[in-house]
Enzyme design. Structure first.
Site, short mmCIF file in Angstrom:
data_model
loop_
_atom_site.label_atom_id
_atom_site.label_comp_id
_atom_site.label_asym_id
_atom_site.label_seq_id
_atom_site.Cartn_x
_atom_site.Cartn_y
_atom_site.Cartn_z
N ASP A 213 -13.66 -8.71 -0.47
CA ASP A 213 -14.83 -8.05 0.14
C ASP A 213 -15.99 -7.87 -0.83
O ASP A 213 -17.12 -7.61 -0.41
CB ASP A 213 -14.43 -6.67 0.68
N GLU B 218 -16.33 -7.86 10.34
CA GLU B 218 -15.41 -7.12 11.23
C GLU B 218 -15.77 -5.64 11.37
O GLU B 218 -15.50 -5.01 12.39
CB GLU B 218 -13.97 -7.24 10.71
N ARG C 231 0.86 -1.19 0.00
CA ARG C 231 0.00 0.00 0.00
C ARG C 231 0.89 1.23 0.00
O ARG C 231 1.96 1.23 0.62
CB ARG C 231 -0.89 0.02 1.24
O1 F6P Z 1 -8.95 -7.12 1.26
C1 F6P Z 1 -9.83 -6.37 2.06
C2 F6P Z 1 -9.61 -6.75 3.48
O2 F6P Z 1 -9.65 -8.12 3.46
C3 F6P Z 1 -10.59 -6.21 4.52
O3 F6P Z 1 -11.76 -6.93 4.68
C4 F6P Z 1 -9.73 -6.21 5.74
O4 F6P Z 1 -10.18 -5.35 6.72
C5 F6P Z 1 -8.42 -5.80 5.21
O5 F6P Z 1 -8.34 -6.32 3.90
C6 F6P Z 1 -7.26 -6.23 6.05
O6 F6P Z 1 -6.08 -6.11 5.33
P1 F6P Z 1 -4.63 -5.94 5.96
O7 F6P Z 1 -4.56 -6.75 7.19
O8 F6P Z 1 -3.75 -6.42 4.88
O9 F6P Z 1 -4.47 -4.48 6.23
#
Ligand code: F6P
Length: 342
Positions: free
Chosen positions: A127, A222, A72
């Site tokens: 998602d 979540e 990211r």
């Molecule tokens: O890909 C989306 C997702 O799976 C969300 O549902 C979740 O909150 C998030 O990614 C968590 O991603 P990371 O732990 O990589 O930040």
């Protein structure tokens, strides 16, 4: 033609199937493909690898994760790097870029398109919240994993006369919770689109017990939140990318139910298990169809679009349709599931 691709944001089963599909389709038309490592970061730092239509690429179809790595990048750093990105793409002789990612990545892709870089976006996320496409690959796998887990929780919950709270992924939307909950016959499903009243959740469980049942399964996304004023919850912190950090909503619900009903409650967080491992057949096919269509769009110069599944067909949609709003669970879909609760 020289095509580039990258995978950005959280990983998801089917990314490698897209990479394979791009490389093989490009090769069929005498074009070559370069991959940038670790998403936008690798593009900014010009970390590129040549991808060949060889045995290795052929065999990644069923492999989870992404051979290019992902990451990211803060939108401010991304935007500040636009001239560097342009220079790196020019240096690599790239005619079209295919970024593969969720809504955030597609926003980045739109920014590049607005700055004159030819792009074709491929939506991904477990998602299933990217607008304009009926499904994203990764979702079917996540639902299958969650459904299998909930099936298992049914048997242990039944043996111990317990209520089980199962937390699945879904930061802003409840698609995984809805589908896995429906597929596994959950007795309640809590999603971000419908803030829950813990009193109502307990009443539903109590009714179930009055009818002679001794256990219960509640699936919670979540990102689900209680209705304002119904249950105290600490403010969520925000990470460096502006994403809210979640605070064990399943544990909180478990504690409340245990306090309010005379029953044992356990909570399980499925977490990243839903994102790892081999994609289902559906996701492999959808990922491959996205790849073939995105590559062909590049080859014929149909730039600045996003591939999407509309019914049974793959179409090209404008960035405006794919970004800006998330695809939430519509009320009528939640109502259908609600008819089966309890
Ligand atoms: O890909 C989306 C997702 O799976 C969300 O549902 C979740 O909150 C998030 O990614 C968590 O991603 P990371 O732990 O990589 O930040």
């Amino acid at each position: 033609m020289r095509i580039a691709t990258l995978t950005s944001g959280g990983d998801c089963p089917g990314l490698n199937a897209v990479i394979r599909g791009i490389v093989r389709t490009a090769a069929e038309y005498g074009s070559t493909v370069v991959g940038f490592e670790d998403g936008w970061q690798g593009l900014l730092e010009d970390r590129r690898v040549q991808l060949y239509d060889d045995d290795f690429i052929d065999r990644i179809l069923s492999r989870g994760g992404t051979i290019l790595g992902t990451g990211r990048l803060h939108p401010d750093d991304f935007k500040a790097g636009i001239e560097q990105i342009k220079a790196n793409l020019e240096d690599a002789g790239i005619d079209c870029l295919i970024p593969i990612g969720g809504e955030g990545t597609l926003k980045g892709a739109k920014f590049l398109a607005d700055n004159g870089i030819p792009v074709v976006g491929v939506p991904k996320t477990i998602d299933n919240d990217v607008n304009g496409t009926d499904y994203t690959f990764g979702f079917d796998t996540a639902v299958a994993v969650a459904t299998d887990a909930i099936d298992r929780l049914h048997t242990t919950a039944e043996s111990h006369d317990r209520v089980m709270i199962v937390e699945v992924m879904g930061r802003h939307v409840g698609w995984i919770a809805l589908h896995a909950g429906m597929a596994s016959g959950a007795h309640d499903i809590l999603i971000p689109e419908h803030p829950f009243d813990i009193e109502e959740v307990c009443k539903k469980m109590a009714r179930r017990f009055q009818l002679g049942e001794k256990y219960g399964i509640i699936v919670v996304a979540e990102g689900a939140l209680p209705k304002e004023g119904t249950l105290e919850i600490a403010d969520r912190e925000v990470d460096q990318f502006g994403h809210e950090k979640f605070q064990d909503i399943s544990g909180l619900i478990a504690k409340e139910i245990e306090n309010r009903l005379d029953t044992e409650v356990r909570s399980t967080v499925l977490g990243h298990i839903q994102r790892g491992g081999t994609p289902t057949a559906f996701d492999r096919v959808l990922a491959t169809r996205f790849a073939v269509n995105a590559t062909k769009a590049c080859l014929r110069g149909d730039f600045n679009k996003v591939v999407a599944l509309k019914g049974q067909e793959i179409e090209l949609i404008d960035f405006e349709e794919a970004v800006g709003t998330l695809k939430e669970v519509p009320d009528y879909r939640y109502a259908t599931a609600q008819n089966l609760f309890g």
